[in-house]
Design a protein around this motif. Sequence first.
Motif, short mmCIF file in Angstrom:
data_model
loop_
_atom_site.label_atom_id
_atom_site.label_comp_id
_atom_site.label_asym_id
_atom_site.label_seq_id
_atom_site.Cartn_x
_atom_site.Cartn_y
_atom_site.Cartn_z
N THR A 74 18.09 -23.68 12.37
CA THR A 74 17.23 -25.01 12.07
C THR A 74 16.39 -24.84 10.89
O THR A 74 16.14 -25.74 10.06
CB THR A 74 16.51 -25.31 13.41
N ASN B 142 18.74 -25.17 7.76
CA ASN B 142 18.88 -26.51 7.60
C ASN B 142 18.00 -27.48 6.94
O ASN B 142 18.07 -28.34 6.28
CB ASN B 142 19.36 -27.15 9.05
N ALA B 143 16.68 -27.27 7.63
CA ALA B 143 15.31 -27.95 6.91
C ALA B 143 15.30 -27.50 5.45
O ALA B 143 14.96 -28.29 4.68
CB ALA B 143 14.29 -27.51 7.78
N GLY C 118 12.83 -36.12 11.68
CA GLY C 118 13.51 -34.98 11.61
C GLY C 118 15.08 -35.38 12.22
O GLY C 118 16.14 -34.61 12.12
N GLY C 119 15.19 -36.42 12.60
CA GLY C 119 16.45 -36.66 13.53
C GLY C 119 17.31 -37.66 12.73
O GLY C 119 17.00 -38.07 11.60
N TYR D 281 18.42 -33.11 13.75
CA TYR D 281 18.04 -32.54 12.76
C TYR D 281 18.77 -32.69 11.12
O TYR D 281 18.59 -32.06 10.37
CB TYR D 281 18.44 -30.81 12.92
N ASP E 132 15.48 -32.95 8.95
CA ASP E 132 14.53 -32.20 8.98
C ASP E 132 14.25 -31.69 7.71
O ASP E 132 15.05 -31.38 6.76
CB ASP E 132 14.94 -31.15 9.99
N ARG F 27 9.52 -28.84 10.54
CA ARG F 27 10.17 -27.68 11.31
C ARG F 27 8.67 -26.91 11.51
O ARG F 27 8.67 -26.41 12.65
CB ARG F 27 10.75 -26.90 10.56
#
Length: 301
Positions: free
Chosen positions: A61, A64-65, A246-247, A250, A253, A258
């Motif tokens: 995560t 990804n951010a 963030g949705g 994610y 995001d 985060r």
Amino acid sequence: MRGKRLFIATFLVPPLLLYGVFVVSPYAQAFQISATDWGGLSPEYEFIGLDNFRRLFGDGTFWNALRHNALLLALLPVATILLGLFLASMISVGGRRDRAGVQGVRGAAVYRVVYFFPQVLSVAIVGVLWKEMYAPNSGLINGALRAVGLDALARPWLGDPRFAFWCLALVLLWSNVGFYVVLFSAAMQSIPRDIYEAALLDGATRATTLFRVTVPLLWDTIQVAWVYLAILAIDGFAVAQIVTDGGPGYSSDVVGLRLYKTAFTDSQFGYASAIGVALFFLTLSVAAMFLRVTRRDRVEM
């Protein structure tokens, strides 16, 4: 001499102490907390060394951010500066022939106010405003599409993972470009008129004048703008938290969001501090890189 030093110390020591207590001290505490498993409320915690940073490298995560922040870093400064330069060149002079001999836009002062308007709004208002505009049923965007017979293009913009991030990027662009329009417009006013007259005599078009004359003369201002926009792209927390949170899943995001959720939703302040430390060094590295490029440019010139 001693009296002069005492006078200087009297004025410097209090602000330096305040800066140390309220700015430097929290940074130092973040480094300390990043080496613990502190949950944020309990007075008990254990030092775990670099475990949070090891976890960070394997956190999907987080990466990804970070990828979303990298996209913003690549796109937001370029788009904002190009659009800001274009709009500033259009309204730099109004109601008379401009410095390149081309008729300026009438009511340029009104345009400056309109472009700068998002800067007087708080981030919360900007976020809520655009969230309502993106609403699938009552939003202005889908309403406008349906009004012109383009119902097939209407989307749940913030509910579709394919569009949520790009909707967020558009909000960041809209909310920041006005400031740079005014900044570049003011900088253009300081360029000597003789330079534009010489370009006009050489047969330069407006586009040629912008890229061959105006941009090189504004390069220092553009570089400063680039650094500030790069820092904004690395952050992006406030707008992301209000508009998309963030949705979905994610898909929009960012690292700042985060960090916030890890600390205040998951109660993992130690791990959140590790994310903050990573974000600190990332921001510092990007700023140093741009400053390095700036120094090289000046040496070459």
